[in-house]
Design a protein around this motif. Sequence first.
Motif, PDB file in Angstrom:
ATOM      1  N   GLY A   1       0.821  -1.195   0.000  1.00 39.48           N
ATOM      2  CA  GLY A   1       0.000   0.000   0.000  1.00 39.48           C
ATOM      3  C   GLY A   1       0.858   1.249   0.000  1.00 39.48           C
ATOM      4  N   ARG A   2       0.256   2.340  -0.447  1.00 44.66           N
ATOM      5  CA  ARG A   2       0.932   3.631  -0.446  1.00 44.66           C
ATOM      6  C   ARG A   2       0.400   4.432   0.739  1.00 44.66           C
ATOM      7  NH1 ARG A   2       4.128   5.818  -3.858  1.00 44.66           N
ATOM      8  NH2 ARG A   2       3.552   4.399  -5.516  1.00 44.66           N
ATOM      9  N   VAL A   3       1.320   4.945   1.553  1.00 42.68           N
ATOM     10  CA  VAL A   3       0.941   5.720   2.730  1.00 42.68           C
ATOM     11  C   VAL A   3       0.253   7.002   2.258  1.00 42.68           C
ATOM     12  CG1 VAL A   3       1.787   6.935   4.770  1.00 42.68           C
ATOM     13  CG2 VAL A   3       2.849   4.770   4.079  1.00 42.68           C
ATOM     14  N   ASN A   4      -0.949   7.259   2.797  1.00 39.77           N
ATOM     15  CA  ASN A   4      -1.662   8.478   2.423  1.00 39.77           C
ATOM     16  C   ASN A   4      -2.033   9.332   3.637  1.00 39.77           C
ATOM     17  OD1 ASN A   4      -3.700   6.787   3.376  1.00 39.77           O
ATOM     18  ND2 ASN A   4      -5.206   7.545   1.931  1.00 39.77           N
ATOM     19  N   LYS A   5      -1.910   8.761   4.849  1.00 38.28           N
ATOM     20  CA  LYS A   5      -2.178   9.520   6.063  1.00 38.28           C
ATOM     21  C   LYS A   5      -1.217   9.075   7.149  1.00 38.28           C
ATOM     22  CE  LYS A   5      -7.038  10.263   5.135  1.00 38.28           C
ATOM     23  NZ  LYS A   5      -8.406  10.117   5.568  1.00 38.28           N
ATOM     24  N   VAL A   6      -0.664  10.046   7.843  1.00 35.13           N
ATOM     25  CA  VAL A   6       0.257   9.751   8.934  1.00 35.13           C
ATOM     26  C   VAL A   6      -0.162  10.586  10.130  1.00 35.13           C
ATOM     27  CG1 VAL A   6       2.670   9.771   9.678  1.00 35.13           C
ATOM     28  CG2 VAL A   6       2.126   9.354   7.273  1.00 35.13           C
ATOM     29  N   GLY A   7      -0.353   9.939  11.249  1.00 31.86           N
ATOM     30  CA  GLY A   7      -0.716  10.649  12.468  1.00 31.86           C
ATOM     31  C   GLY A   7      -0.027  10.013  13.659  1.00 31.86           C
ATOM     32  N   PRO A   8      -0.071  10.659  14.802  1.00 26.69           N
ATOM     33  CA  PRO A   8       0.605  10.115  15.985  1.00 26.69           C
ATOM     34  C   PRO A   8      -0.028   8.829  16.514  1.00 26.69           C
ATOM     35  CG  PRO A   8      -0.612  12.101  16.539  1.00 26.69           C
ATOM     36  CD  PRO A   8      -0.679  11.949  15.062  1.00 26.69           C
ATOM     37  N   ASP A   9      -1.260   8.507  16.092  1.00 26.03           N
ATOM     38  CA  ASP A   9      -1.938   7.311  16.569  1.00 26.03           C
ATOM     39  C   ASP A   9      -2.155   6.250  15.506  1.00 26.03           C
ATOM     40  OD1 ASP A   9      -2.187   8.380  19.131  1.00 26.03           O
ATOM     41  OD2 ASP A   9      -4.036   9.422  18.597  1.00 26.03           O
ATOM     42  N   PHE A  10      -1.746   6.515  14.267  1.00 23.81           N
ATOM     43  CA  PHE A  10      -2.030   5.560  13.202  1.00 23.81           C
ATOM     44  C   PHE A  10      -1.192   5.854  11.967  1.00 23.81           C
ATOM     45  CE2 PHE A  10      -4.373   9.209  11.999  1.00 23.81           C
ATOM     46  CZ  PHE A  10      -4.456   9.175  10.623  1.00 23.81           C
ATOM     47  N   LEU A  11      -1.279   4.908  11.044  1.00 22.60           N
ATOM     48  CA  LEU A  11      -0.694   5.038   9.720  1.00 22.60           C
ATOM     49  C   LEU A  11      -1.779   4.571   8.755  1.00 22.60           C
ATOM     50  CD1 LEU A  11       2.050   5.629   8.331  1.00 22.60           C
ATOM     51  CD2 LEU A  11       2.581   3.219   8.589  1.00 22.60           C
ATOM     52  N   GLY A  12      -2.099   5.361   7.750  1.00 21.99           N
ATOM     53  CA  GLY A  12      -3.123   5.003   6.775  1.00 21.99           C
ATOM     54  C   GLY A  12      -2.509   4.760   5.417  1.00 21.99           C
ATOM     55  N   LEU A  13      -2.987   3.722   4.734  1.00 21.55           N
ATOM     56  CA  LEU A  13      -2.486   3.367   3.414  1.00 21.55           C
ATOM     57  C   LEU A  13      -3.659   3.126   2.469  1.00 21.55           C
ATOM     58  CD1 LEU A  13      -0.692   1.625   5.725  1.00 21.55           C
ATOM     59  CD2 LEU A  13       0.619   1.156   3.709  1.00 21.55           C
ATOM     60  N   ILE A  14      -3.362   3.192   1.191  1.00 19.31           N
ATOM     61  CA  ILE A  14      -4.314   2.837   0.138  1.00 19.31           C
ATOM     62  C   ILE A  14      -3.671   1.710  -0.668  1.00 19.31           C
ATOM     63  CG2 ILE A  14      -5.384   3.599  -2.026  1.00 19.31           C
ATOM     64  CD1 ILE A  14      -6.785   4.877   0.208  1.00 19.31           C
ATOM     65  N   THR A  15      -4.447   0.660  -0.908  1.00 16.53           N
ATOM     66  CA  THR A  15      -3.963  -0.425  -1.753  1.00 16.53           C
ATOM     67  C   THR A  15      -4.870  -0.558  -2.970  1.00 16.53           C
ATOM     68  OG1 THR A  15      -3.282  -2.743  -1.823  1.00 16.53           O
ATOM     69  CG2 THR A  15      -5.237  -2.236  -0.518  1.00 16.53           C
ATOM     70  N   GLU A  16      -4.304  -0.946  -4.072  1.00 19.83           N
ATOM     71  CA  GLU A  16      -5.032  -1.089  -5.337  1.00 19.83           C
ATOM     72  C   GLU A  16      -5.744   0.198  -5.732  1.00 19.83           C
ATOM     73  OE1 GLU A  16      -4.358  -3.631  -7.037  1.00 19.83           O
ATOM     74  OE2 GLU A  16      -3.695  -5.043  -5.513  1.00 19.83           O
ATOM     75  N   GLY A  17      -5.314   1.316  -5.174  1.00 21.97           N
ATOM     76  CA  GLY A  17      -5.873   2.619  -5.522  1.00 21.97           C
ATOM     77  C   GLY A  17      -7.186   2.967  -4.859  1.00 21.97           C
ATOM     78  N   VAL A  18      -7.822   2.022  -4.142  1.00 27.53           N
ATOM     79  CA  VAL A  18      -9.142   2.299  -3.568  1.00 27.53           C
ATOM     80  C   VAL A  18      -9.396   1.747  -2.172  1.00 27.53           C
ATOM     81  CG1 VAL A  18     -10.383   2.558  -5.764  1.00 27.53           C
ATOM     82  CG2 VAL A  18     -10.158   0.309  -4.748  1.00 27.53           C
ATOM     83  N   PHE A  19      -8.696   0.722  -1.747  1.00 31.69           N
ATOM     84  CA  PHE A  19      -9.005   0.066  -0.476  1.00 31.69           C
ATOM     85  C   PHE A  19      -8.118   0.609   0.640  1.00 31.69           C
ATOM     86  CE2 PHE A  19     -10.065  -2.960  -3.850  1.00 31.69           C
ATOM     87  CZ  PHE A  19     -11.426  -3.077  -3.610  1.00 31.69           C
ATOM     88  N   ASN A  20      -8.749   0.898   1.793  1.00 31.87           N
ATOM     89  CA  ASN A  20      -8.035   1.484   2.932  1.00 31.87           C
ATOM     90  C   ASN A  20      -7.400   0.418   3.816  1.00 31.87           C
ATOM     91  OD1 ASN A  20      -8.697   4.302   2.560  1.00 31.87           O
ATOM     92  ND2 ASN A  20     -10.794   3.712   3.047  1.00 31.87           N
ATOM     93  N   ILE A  21      -6.204   0.742   4.276  1.00 36.89           N
ATOM     94  CA  ILE A  21      -5.499  -0.078   5.265  1.00 36.89           C
ATOM     95  C   ILE A  21      -5.159   0.843   6.423  1.00 36.89           C
ATOM     96  CG2 ILE A  21      -3.458  -1.483   5.756  1.00 36.89           C
ATOM     97  CD1 ILE A  21      -3.174  -1.913   2.714  1.00 36.89           C
ATOM     98  N   SER A  22      -5.385   0.367   7.641  1.00 39.60           N
ATOM     99  CA  SER A  22      -4.982   1.165   8.800  1.00 39.60           C
ATOM    100  C   SER A  22      -4.045   0.354   9.682  1.00 39.60           C
ATOM    101  CB  SER A  22      -6.209   1.619   9.604  1.00 39.60           C
ATOM    102  OG  SER A  22      -6.874   0.502  10.138  1.00 39.60           O
ATOM    103  N   VAL A  23      -3.046   1.045  10.194  1.00 35.83           N
ATOM    104  CA  VAL A  23      -2.113   0.458  11.145  1.00 35.83           C
ATOM    105  C   VAL A  23      -2.241   1.279  12.416  1.00 35.83           C
ATOM    106  CG1 VAL A  23       0.284  -0.173  11.606  1.00 35.83           C
ATOM    107  CG2 VAL A  23      -0.558  -0.154   9.233  1.00 35.83           C
ATOM    108  N   ALA A  24      -2.719   0.648  13.478  1.00 37.01           N
ATOM    109  CA  ALA A  24      -2.939   1.344  14.750  1.00 37.01           C
ATOM    110  C   ALA A  24      -1.618   1.562  15.492  1.00 37.01           C
ATOM    111  CB  ALA A  24      -3.899   0.544  15.622  1.00 37.01           C
TER     112      ALA A  24
END
Length: 191
Positions: A118-141
């Motif tokens: 996935g490509r990282v699209n959001k970075v915050g102090p409590d999480f990391l957000g990614l997009i895979t295949e251009g549309v599906f969200n991935i979150s890392v807590a």
Amino acid sequence: CPSIEKLIRDLRNGAHFRVMPTKGTNTDRVSHFRTVECAMPIFLQPSRLGNILKGAEEQLNLLLFTYSKTLRGVIVSYSDVKVKSFKGKMFQGLSHVEIPISVKFLLYSPSIGSLISGRVNKVGPDFLGLITEGVFNISVARDRLSEWIYSDGAWKKKNSEKKEIVVKSGVEIDVVVLGIRKEEKNIFIEA
């Protein structure tokens, strides 16, 4: 008697799907896509009986990019729509006609424990957000980033050679799928 809205809702939820997979392939495990051929009913208004395939496509379009519990994946596209019988069923109190069709669905269905890019699209102090295949969200807590330090809008850590690894917006990374939440008709990938 159920309304057409309820029938469509049930169809989306799989209750009236009566899906009978006839063939299933998972040839591309890396991308988490697979195809499934199904037999299922569609419900058409009498005005659509003049062009059943067009009516079927209208019904199938409602299913695109929704999660199907029955098929265990997000319906990304469909093809090879065929009318199995031109004899439909009518139900008392409803003006719609049930027509049996067969269809091939392309599904997105990552599995727990699999590696996903996935490509990282959001970075915050409590999480990391990614997009895979251009549309599906991935979150890392945050609790999954225990070895990492959040600083200056990025997650950082030192590797075994003491070189700093920086994960920030725009970077592509691989993560392991730890969970898949399904809410309404969407999936949320937890890594």
